[in-house]
Structure formats: C-alpha cells, structure tokens
Scaffold this motif. Sequence first.
Motif, PDB file in Angstrom:
ATOM      1  N   ASP A 161     -16.828   3.313   0.594  1.00 36.65           N
ATOM      2  CA  ASP A 161     -17.469   2.276  -0.223  1.00 36.65           C
ATOM      3  C   ASP A 161     -16.485   1.174  -0.619  1.00 36.65           C
ATOM      4  O   ASP A 161     -16.836  -0.001  -0.627  1.00 36.65           O
ATOM      5  CB  ASP A 161     -18.069   2.903  -1.495  1.00 36.65           C
ATOM      6  N   ALA A 162     -15.248   1.595  -0.946  1.00 36.88           N
ATOM      7  CA  ALA A 162     -14.264   0.609  -1.404  1.00 36.88           C
ATOM      8  C   ALA A 162     -13.015   0.699  -0.527  1.00 36.88           C
ATOM      9  O   ALA A 162     -12.696   1.764  -0.014  1.00 36.88           O
ATOM     10  CB  ALA A 162     -13.901   0.891  -2.858  1.00 36.88           C
ATOM     11  N   PRO A 163     -12.327  -0.445  -0.338  1.00 34.64           N
ATOM     12  CA  PRO A 163     -11.067  -0.397   0.423  1.00 34.64           C
ATOM     13  C   PRO A 163     -10.061   0.520  -0.286  1.00 34.64           C
ATOM     14  O   PRO A 163     -10.117   0.703  -1.494  1.00 34.64           O
ATOM     15  CB  PRO A 163     -10.576  -1.852   0.405  1.00 34.64           C
ATOM     16  N   LEU A 164      -9.149   1.089   0.505  1.00 32.64           N
ATOM     17  CA  LEU A 164      -8.144   1.992  -0.061  1.00 32.64           C
ATOM     18  C   LEU A 164      -7.171   1.240  -0.967  1.00 32.64           C
ATOM     19  O   LEU A 164      -6.938   0.052  -0.796  1.00 32.64           O
ATOM     20  CB  LEU A 164      -7.352   2.653   1.074  1.00 32.64           C
ATOM     21  N   SER A 165      -6.608   1.958  -1.917  1.00 41.71           N
ATOM     22  CA  SER A 165      -5.563   1.408  -2.783  1.00 41.71           C
ATOM     23  C   SER A 165      -4.237   1.414  -2.028  1.00 41.71           C
ATOM     24  O   SER A 165      -4.106   2.045  -0.970  1.00 41.71           O
ATOM     25  CB  SER A 165      -5.424   2.268  -4.034  1.00 41.71           C
ATOM     26  N   LEU A 166      -3.234   0.719  -2.590  1.00 42.69           N
ATOM     27  CA  LEU A 166      -1.901   0.690  -1.982  1.00 42.69           C
ATOM     28  C   LEU A 166      -1.333   2.101  -1.871  1.00 42.69           C
ATOM     29  O   LEU A 166      -0.733   2.472  -0.859  1.00 42.69           O
ATOM     30  CB  LEU A 166      -0.973  -0.194  -2.826  1.00 42.69           C
ATOM     31  N   GLU A 167      -1.558   2.897  -2.896  1.00 39.65           N
ATOM     32  CA  GLU A 167      -1.050   4.273  -2.907  1.00 39.65           C
ATOM     33  C   GLU A 167      -1.710   5.104  -1.792  1.00 39.65           C
ATOM     34  O   GLU A 167      -1.038   5.843  -1.078  1.00 39.65           O
ATOM     35  CB  GLU A 167      -1.357   4.892  -4.279  1.00 39.65           C
ATOM     36  N   ALA A 168      -3.035   4.939  -1.655  1.00 43.86           N
ATOM     37  CA  ALA A 168      -3.762   5.717  -0.649  1.00 43.86           C
ATOM     38  C   ALA A 168      -3.361   5.310   0.762  1.00 43.86           C
ATOM     39  O   ALA A 168      -3.197   6.150   1.658  1.00 43.86           O
ATOM     40  CB  ALA A 168      -5.274   5.550  -0.844  1.00 43.86           C
ATOM     41  N   ILE A 216       1.498  -6.977   9.401  1.00 40.94           N
ATOM     42  CA  ILE A 216       1.864  -8.401   9.419  1.00 40.94           C
ATOM     43  C   ILE A 216       1.624  -8.979  10.815  1.00 40.94           C
ATOM     44  O   ILE A 216       1.031 -10.047  10.969  1.00 40.94           O
ATOM     45  CB  ILE A 216       3.340  -8.604   8.979  1.00 40.94           C
ATOM     46  N   LEU A 217       2.047  -8.243  11.839  1.00 36.85           N
ATOM     47  CA  LEU A 217       1.822  -8.684  13.223  1.00 36.85           C
ATOM     48  C   LEU A 217       0.334  -8.805  13.523  1.00 36.85           C
ATOM     49  O   LEU A 217      -0.097  -9.707  14.247  1.00 36.85           O
ATOM     50  CB  LEU A 217       2.447  -7.693  14.212  1.00 36.85           C
ATOM     51  N   LYS A 238     -11.191  -3.542   6.235  1.00 43.43           N
ATOM     52  CA  LYS A 238     -10.315  -2.449   5.798  1.00 43.43           C
ATOM     53  C   LYS A 238      -9.098  -2.997   5.062  1.00 43.43           C
ATOM     54  O   LYS A 238      -8.580  -4.050   5.401  1.00 43.43           O
ATOM     55  CB  LYS A 238      -9.821  -1.651   7.017  1.00 43.43           C
ATOM     56  N   ALA A 239      -8.659  -2.248   4.061  1.00 41.71           N
ATOM     57  CA  ALA A 239      -7.454  -2.647   3.349  1.00 41.71           C
ATOM     58  C   ALA A 239      -6.250  -2.464   4.252  1.00 41.71           C
ATOM     59  O   ALA A 239      -6.174  -1.506   5.021  1.00 41.71           O
ATOM     60  CB  ALA A 239      -7.302  -1.812   2.086  1.00 41.71           C
ATOM     61  N   THR A 240      -5.330  -3.419   4.208  1.00 45.43           N
ATOM     62  CA  THR A 240      -4.050  -3.299   4.911  1.00 45.43           C
ATOM     63  C   THR A 240      -2.968  -3.690   3.910  1.00 45.43           C
ATOM     64  O   THR A 240      -3.279  -4.162   2.809  1.00 45.43           O
ATOM     65  CB  THR A 240      -3.970  -4.253   6.121  1.00 45.43           C
ATOM     66  N   PHE A 241      -1.708  -3.489   4.288  1.00 42.73           N
ATOM     67  CA  PHE A 241      -0.637  -3.905   3.382  1.00 42.73           C
ATOM     68  C   PHE A 241      -0.705  -5.408   3.143  1.00 42.73           C
ATOM     69  O   PHE A 241      -0.406  -5.881   2.057  1.00 42.73           O
ATOM     70  CB  PHE A 241       0.727  -3.483   3.944  1.00 42.73           C
ATOM     71  N   VAL A 242      -1.142  -6.172   4.153  1.00 41.18           N
ATOM     72  CA  VAL A 242      -1.249  -7.619   3.994  1.00 41.18           C
ATOM     73  C   VAL A 242      -2.405  -7.993   3.073  1.00 41.18           C
ATOM     74  O   VAL A 242      -2.266  -8.860   2.206  1.00 41.18           O
ATOM     75  CB  VAL A 242      -1.395  -8.306   5.374  1.00 41.18           C
ATOM     76  N   SER A 243      -3.545  -7.300   3.221  1.00 43.27           N
ATOM     77  CA  SER A 243      -4.683  -7.637   2.353  1.00 43.27           C
ATOM     78  C   SER A 243      -4.382  -7.272   0.903  1.00 43.27           C
ATOM     79  O   SER A 243      -4.871  -7.904  -0.018  1.00 43.27           O
ATOM     80  CB  SER A 243      -5.962  -6.941   2.848  1.00 43.27           C
ATOM     81  N   LEU A 244      -3.555  -6.274   0.697  1.00 40.15           N
ATOM     82  CA  LEU A 244      -3.256  -5.822  -0.661  1.00 40.15           C
ATOM     83  C   LEU A 244      -2.092  -6.584  -1.283  1.00 40.15           C
ATOM     84  O   LEU A 244      -2.053  -6.786  -2.505  1.00 40.15           O
ATOM     85  CB  LEU A 244      -2.929  -4.321  -0.664  1.00 40.15           C
ATOM     86  N   LEU A 245      -1.129  -7.001  -0.450  1.00 40.66           N
ATOM     87  CA  LEU A 245       0.109  -7.595  -0.986  1.00 40.66           C
ATOM     88  C   LEU A 245       0.289  -9.056  -0.601  1.00 40.66           C
ATOM     89  O   LEU A 245       1.163  -9.730  -1.150  1.00 40.66           O
ATOM     90  CB  LEU A 245       1.329  -6.815  -0.468  1.00 40.66           C
ATOM     91  N   GLY A 246      -0.522  -9.546   0.339  1.00 42.68           N
ATOM     92  CA  GLY A 246      -0.286 -10.883   0.886  1.00 42.68           C
ATOM     93  C   GLY A 246       0.856 -10.801   1.895  1.00 42.68           C
ATOM     94  O   GLY A 246       1.610  -9.829   1.918  1.00 42.68           O
ATOM     95  N   ILE A 247       0.961 -11.860   2.734  1.00 43.91           N
ATOM     96  CA  ILE A 247       1.995 -11.859   3.777  1.00 43.91           C
ATOM     97  C   ILE A 247       3.386 -11.778   3.158  1.00 43.91           C
ATOM     98  O   ILE A 247       4.214 -10.945   3.547  1.00 43.91           O
ATOM     99  CB  ILE A 247       1.913 -13.148   4.641  1.00 43.91           C
ATOM    100  N   LYS A 248       3.633 -12.634   2.154  1.00 49.57           N
ATOM    101  CA  LYS A 248       4.960 -12.678   1.547  1.00 49.57           C
ATOM    102  C   LYS A 248       5.298 -11.333   0.879  1.00 49.57           C
ATOM    103  O   LYS A 248       6.401 -10.801   1.062  1.00 49.57           O
ATOM    104  CB  LYS A 248       4.989 -13.823   0.518  1.00 49.57           C
ATOM    105  N   GLY A 249       4.345 -10.802   0.133  1.00 48.61           N
ATOM    106  CA  GLY A 249       4.572  -9.528  -0.553  1.00 48.61           C
ATOM    107  C   GLY A 249       4.840  -8.405   0.436  1.00 48.61           C
ATOM    108  O   GLY A 249       5.707  -7.546   0.213  1.00 48.61           O
ATOM    109  N   ALA A 250       4.095  -8.417   1.545  1.00 48.44           N
ATOM    110  CA  ALA A 250       4.278  -7.383   2.569  1.00 48.44           C
ATOM    111  C   ALA A 250       5.659  -7.518   3.214  1.00 48.44           C
ATOM    112  O   ALA A 250       6.355  -6.526   3.425  1.00 48.44           O
ATOM    113  CB  ALA A 250       3.167  -7.486   3.616  1.00 48.44           C
TER     114      ALA A 250
END
Lengths: 287, 287
Positions: A161-168, A216-217, A238-250
């Motif tokens: 139902d919801a995208p995964l969290s950064l921890e998950a 990022i790639l 789907k959640a990705t590190f980029v969707s959760l942190l942004g490009i710079k944050g990732a």
Amino acid sequence: MTFQDRLKSVAAEVDATLETYFNAPAEPLEDAMRYAVMGGKKLRAFLVVESCALHGIKHQEALKAAAAIECIHAYSLVHDDLPSMDDDDLRRGKPTVHKAWDEATAVLAGDALQSLAFLILGTLDVPSDRIVQAVIGLATDAGKDGMVLGQARDIAAESADAPLSLEAITALQAQKTGALIRWSATAGPTLAGDDVAPLAAYATALGLAFQIADDILDETGDEAKIGKRLHKDADAGKATFVSLLGIKGAQDMACALVAQANDALCIYDAQADGLRDAANFVISREH
Amino acid sequence: MTFQDRLKSVAAEVDATLETYFNAPAEPLEDAMRYAVMGGKKLRAFLVVESCALHGIKHQEALKAAAAIECIHAYSLVHDDLPSMDDDDLRRGKPTVHKAWDEATAVLAGDALQSLAFLILGTLDVPSDRIVQAVIGLATDAGKDGMVLGQARDIAAESADAPLSLEAITALQAQKTGALIRWSATAGPTLAGDDVAPLAAYATALGLAFQIADDILDETGDEAKIGKRLHKDADAGKATFVSLLGIKGAQDMACALVAQANDALCIYDAQADGLRDAANFVISREH
C-alpha cells in the motif's frame, strides 16, 4: 595496471575457470548457462580474488571461489529477469536468457547454475572444514534468509500500500544484493580460517553504497551504456534511495559509506588497495 | 511395523527435522517452501535413512541428509510444475505452489529450497571431508549433468520430430529421476567413506523401475489417489516405457529391475530389508 584493467583481467581469468566446468560439445542447457555467466563486470569475483590474496589463499583456488559466486549471481539475474518476476528483455546489452531461448530453459539454466556454484566450491583445494564453512555461508547468503528473501520482499513491495521506508529499503537491500557481496568480500578469511569481521564491515558498507549507486544510475544513467531497462522502480512508484533522499542526498550517503568501507580496511596495508579501488569504483561507475 | 508404517514414520521425522530450519513467524516465502517440502511419500528420505543405518551413520545425521535431498526433490517439483514447464495445477492432491501463491513465489521458493538443501548438508555432524563429498555428489546429481539435464532433455523431447527410443528414454530417466535416487541410496557409504558400488547398483536398477512404474501408473492409475494430472505424456505423443513396451512388457521390465536391485544388496544381511521392501514397494504402489 589501472583498476579497470585489473577488473577485466580477473573477469577473463574467472571466465576461463568457469569454462573448465562445462562439457564440449555442450547441450542447449549448458549454452544458456554459459551465456548467462560469461561476461559482465564480475565485481563479486574481484572481491573474492582480492579478499583471498589478503589471506594467503592460492590464486587458483580464489578463482574457483570467484567462479562459484558468479554462478549464484548469474542464476539470480536469469530468474529475476523472468516474465513472472522483473520481466526484463535486456541484460548486459544482450537479450535475457528467456528471450534468447525460452522460459523453461531460463528456469532450468538458473537452477543448474546454482548447483554448479556448490559443485565448484566443493572442488576447492583448501581444508575440508573451510569448504564446509564456505558452503554454509553461501547457502545462507543466497537462500531464504539472504538474497532470495530480499528478492521476495522486493517483489512484495511492488504491491504494498505504501512505499518502503529508508530503514526497510536498507534492510531489504542488505539481503538482496548485500548478502552475496558480503560472502565475496569475506571469502578469503573464511577459506583461511581467519577473522572475517573487518572484511564483513567493509562489505556491509560497500553493499549498501553499491545499491545506492545503482538507484542513482537508474535515475541518471544511460540505458545504452548500462545495457538494461532503466527507471523501472520509479515508474512503478517503488521507493528507492533516490526517491527517499534525492540525488544529492543519495550521493552523499554513498560517499559516506565508501569512506566507512575504506575505514574498515585500516588493519590491512597497501595490499588492500584493490578493495579500496573497488569501493571508489562502485560509486563512480557509469554502468 | 509394516513398510508403509516405516515410510510414514521416516516422513514424519524428516518433516520435523526440516521444521527446525524454518523461522517462526515465517515470511510468505518460507510458507511456500514449507508447503512444497512437507508431506509426500518421502521415498528418497527413506532410502537415505536406510542407507545411513547400513553404514553406521547416526540416525539424527541421516535425517538431516534426508531433509536435504527432499529439499532438492521438492524444488524440482515446484519448478517442473510452472506454466512454462509442465504447467500442472495439482501436486499431491493440493494446488501447486504457483497456483496457491503465484509464479514469482514458486520460482523463488524453489530457488531457496535448493540453497536450503546445501545449507542442511553443511550442518551434518560427520567429518568435513565426507560432507564435501556429499556436497559434490548432490551438486552433480542435481545439476546440469544430472537431474536438470534430464528435465531439459525431457522438455526438448516434447518438440522433437520423433518419439525417443527405449535407449534414449532410459538414459534421460537415469538423469531426471535416477540421479537423486542414486544420491539417496548411496548417502550412507558416502558419509561413512565406504564403498558406494553395491548401493549404486541397487539405486540404478531401482531408479529405472521407479520411472517405469510411474509410466504404468500414468496409464492405469487413479487420478484422485495419485493427486496429479495423468496421461499427460501419452496425450502429448511422448514416448514412455508403456508406449514402447506395452503395459505387460513394462511390468515385466520393472519386475526384472527390482530383482536386479535386490541382487545388488546381497552383501548386506537382513539389515537391508528396508531397502528390499522399498524396491518391492516401488512397483506395487498405487500412487
């Protein structure tokens, strides 16, 4: 020799080692297996070879352990690409196995690649108790508490139902891609009966950096260079590190992880530079 | 205790052994794996247990080796049942894994069952060099030169221009079903470091008798009792032992093979009666 040249050199040696385990003339099944496992960057193989060199394992035996992990990695890609899984037509710039042959052949070639990995491990010329530890480790890292669990959770996330969290996501990726990277980087101390802790710490950070770089790639990369379909996760919501942190944050997180990976190598001298280069490569690669 | 009761007793013990390798609460992936591997006749497990008893392997370790081979057998059934392979909806009277869950789960559950087999083998409390021999044997018998090759050739036979000859079918079945039966029946001497030849001869005859009996059941059996779809090979125009030899000819050949299997046991005393009963059971079973 540059890092890229050394990576290519190991890849060629591992392919030659793999070749010795195939029959000639080959059955179609074996053709599909060879197609899946030959070529590619062989980063996991490189980690095995460097890790083994640090712990006094003979190069020839290191190449066998490297061949084994690449069989597992290749089988996981062949099955992940199946229509019922990620449904990908392209891998390393070539048609996927189920496209070049058919689905049944892809299922069976993947199955037989997994068996081959354990066969190759069994043939290592190191004390038997070390082989058993390596078998237990690989069976755990590849199986229901490692890579396959990560893959199953990744697929489940698509219909959640919801995208995964950064921890998950971090936990999921530690299984899906992290487990095999950990096995690879700790192969040397495992086969030598030495302490695996420093290289396990290196691998945990490296594995996560690798996955963040992949995300990022997936966002910024060139489909032609990478040789597979991109933006799939983002398109699927789907959640990705980029969707959760942004490009710079990732990118910042990946850099911090590479520094952490290199810190874990501090007990090793310049002999570990190959592993340091590998960590830097992981976040700078274009494919 | 009758043979049937002993078979059931071993099956229950092996299921209990398998249970210890699963987490609670389980992931959906593990639920699917348990569903696939629990239950069933567990004939291969029985062969392992009897073979180990003949060669002085502790019962508890024999149960682990039995659990390992049943993981391989179960994974092969889950993948064989997939739509891209045999496309079966029913197995042991229950929906197949891809029907009860979905195709992706079936692929992954099968993959993880194969890993689990090698993990379990790795945990055996016997000398490490014996474990390594068992791992090499299982990886060979299950892989591209054993079971999976047989399966690939069986699928290829479906689209071949002419039905297979008796010789070709015999060779194919020696791989597809014979390889795992051979590993099972020779597990005892393999793990004890004894001569495997007598039990290998027993297993070769038994494996072929088993497959012939399967072909006879496919022709004459009761779908409700057997719990899977029958007459598939005949409907597909594939050669079987029955199509090549007729029912009577196939029955005669199976009987002769069982006699041959029992002859191979002549070096063993009454302790091998379990294996003799298993051979007789194979051609008298109704499912």
